[in-house]
Enzyme design. Structure first.
Site, short mmCIF file in Angstrom:
data_model
loop_
_atom_site.label_atom_id
_atom_site.label_comp_id
_atom_site.label_asym_id
_atom_site.label_seq_id
_atom_site.Cartn_x
_atom_site.Cartn_y
_atom_site.Cartn_z
N THR A 162 0.97 -0.85 0.10
CA THR A 162 0.32 0.04 0.16
C THR A 162 0.75 0.85 0.20
O THR A 162 0.34 2.52 -0.28
CB THR A 162 -0.69 0.35 1.30
N HIS A 213 -0.12 -10.35 -5.78
CA HIS A 213 0.80 -11.10 -5.28
C HIS A 213 1.02 -11.97 -5.08
O HIS A 213 1.72 -13.41 -4.89
CB HIS A 213 -0.27 -11.44 -3.30
P1 A3P Z 1 3.25 -2.99 9.78
O1 A3P Z 1 1.89 -4.25 10.49
O2 A3P Z 1 4.54 -3.75 10.35
O3 A3P Z 1 2.91 -1.72 10.11
P2 A3P Z 1 1.11 -4.15 2.79
O4 A3P Z 1 1.18 -3.28 2.20
O5 A3P Z 1 1.60 -5.21 1.84
O6 A3P Z 1 -0.47 -5.39 3.29
O7 A3P Z 1 1.37 -3.87 4.04
C1 A3P Z 1 1.02 -3.98 5.26
C2 A3P Z 1 2.01 -3.13 6.20
O8 A3P Z 1 3.15 -1.86 5.70
C3 A3P Z 1 1.57 -2.60 7.59
O9 A3P Z 1 3.36 -2.86 8.19
C4 A3P Z 1 1.88 -0.77 7.48
O10 A3P Z 1 2.19 -0.51 8.42
C5 A3P Z 1 3.07 -0.75 6.22
N1 A3P Z 1 3.09 0.77 5.81
C6 A3P Z 1 1.19 1.27 5.29
N2 A3P Z 1 1.95 2.54 4.94
C7 A3P Z 1 3.39 2.87 5.47
C8 A3P Z 1 4.32 3.73 4.91
N3 A3P Z 1 3.33 4.93 4.84
N4 A3P Z 1 5.51 4.00 5.53
C9 A3P Z 1 5.97 2.73 6.80
N5 A3P Z 1 5.24 1.46 6.43
C10 A3P Z 1 4.27 1.62 5.45
#
Ligand code: A3P
Length: 282
Positions: free
Chosen positions: A52, A107
């Site tokens: 994301t 994915h």
């Molecule tokens: P955490 O659970 O470690 O906080 P995806 O989008 O692949 O599902 O990944 C989600 C993870 O990306 C979550 O990790 C989320 O907090 C982190 N994430 C999303 N936006 C972020 C940002 N702007 N900076 C750092 N981490 C981010």
């Protein structure tokens, strides 16, 4: 995603030995025959890898840093998740109806990506991050989580195969391979790589705006990027908020010493024949 981490066995099936949500398997022919367009951009990650975050960065770049335009819809509507169908949205149909140029998300492991992406020579952005360790731990099943990471029986397949498969594919395809840790360490440097890959040139001021808008703190409060618009059946924030911590190395707070040793041992074995390396902390 609860979608990704808490399915029962009967809600899953396999394609080519890779465990996937049953809804994906049921539509596999359609997914496999998905028609890519030459100007598609495909964002591909292992689940929970920071998808994301990179989606928001890409959207901001594509819209020259226009925040309002990036708030036009939620992440999953802006960038169709091609293999996923829920009762709330169907990635395939969203993608098909979307005018070009499209940015899509998957994915899927590299061997399951619809071949037309390769035939059309689309650009692919790949994120691979070690911090999924902490994420999977928290989102899955407590003490057995380590086995979960090591296992072949996880949705979208074994993490090691996934990251190595995409790593090898970049030799033959137009793939930008990014690292969560790098992005965390120096967002400007990494976003510049994305700009170059997308053949975009932006003013320094716009770049700074993109960096700011895509920080964890800002995205956490952005309903178009924090998945609070998702129905609880798809994303249950009471289990863990989607924007949880956004840090590198959180595994230290969750792994016991013994688990860590076991993980290191397994990691060494499985990563012994690849040039791909992970930074476990910054
Ligand atoms: P955490 O659970 O470690 O906080 P995806 O989008 O692949 O599902 O990944 C989600 C993870 O990306 C979550 O990790 C989320 O907090 C982190 N994430 C999303 N936006 C972020 C940002 N702007 N900076 C750092 N981490 C981010």
């Amino acid at each position: 995603l609860s979608l990704e981490c808490s399915m029962t066995r009967s809600e899953t099936d396999e394609v080519g030995g890779v465990l996937l949500p049953k809804s994906v398997c049921d539509r596999w022919d359609q997914i496999w025959n998905f028609r890519a367009r030459p100007d598609d951009l495909l964002i591909t990650t292992y689940a929970k890898a920071g998808t994301t975050w990179i989606q928001e960065i890409v959207d901001m770049i594509q819209h020259d840093g226009d925040i309002e335009k990036c708030k036009r819809a939620t992440t999953y509507l802006r960038h169709p998740f091609i293999e996923i169908t829920t009762k709330y949205f169907a990635g395939l149909e969203l993608a098909e109806a979307m005018p070009s140029p499209r940015t899509l998300k998957t994915h899927l492991p590299v061997q399951l990506v619809p071949p037309s992406f390769w035939e059309q020579e689309c650009k692919v952005m790949r994120g691979r991050w070690v911090r999924l360790v902490s994420r999977l731990l928290l989102k899955s099943r407590g003490p057995s989580s380590l086995n979960f990471i090591q296992s072949q029986i996880v949705l979208w397949g074994c993490w090691y195969d996934h990251v190595k498969g995409w790593w090898d594919a970049k030799e033959n395809h137009c793939i930008l391979y990014l690292f969560y840790e790098d992005l965390k360490e120096d967002p400007k440097r990494e976003i510049q790589k994305v700009l170059q890959f997308l053949e975009k040139d932006l003013e320094n001021e716009v770049l700074d705006k993109i960096i700011h808008h895509t920080t964890f703190e800002i995205m956490k409060d952005n309903p178009m990027a924090n998945y609070t618009f998702q129905p609880p059946a798809v994303m249950d924030h009471s289990i863990s908020p989607f924007m949880r911590k956004g840090t590198v190395g959180d595994w230290k707070n969750h792994f016991t010493m013994a688990q860590n040793e076991k993980f290191d041992d397994d990691y060494r074995k499985k990563m012994s024949r690849t040039s791909l390396t992970f930074r476990m902390e910054l």
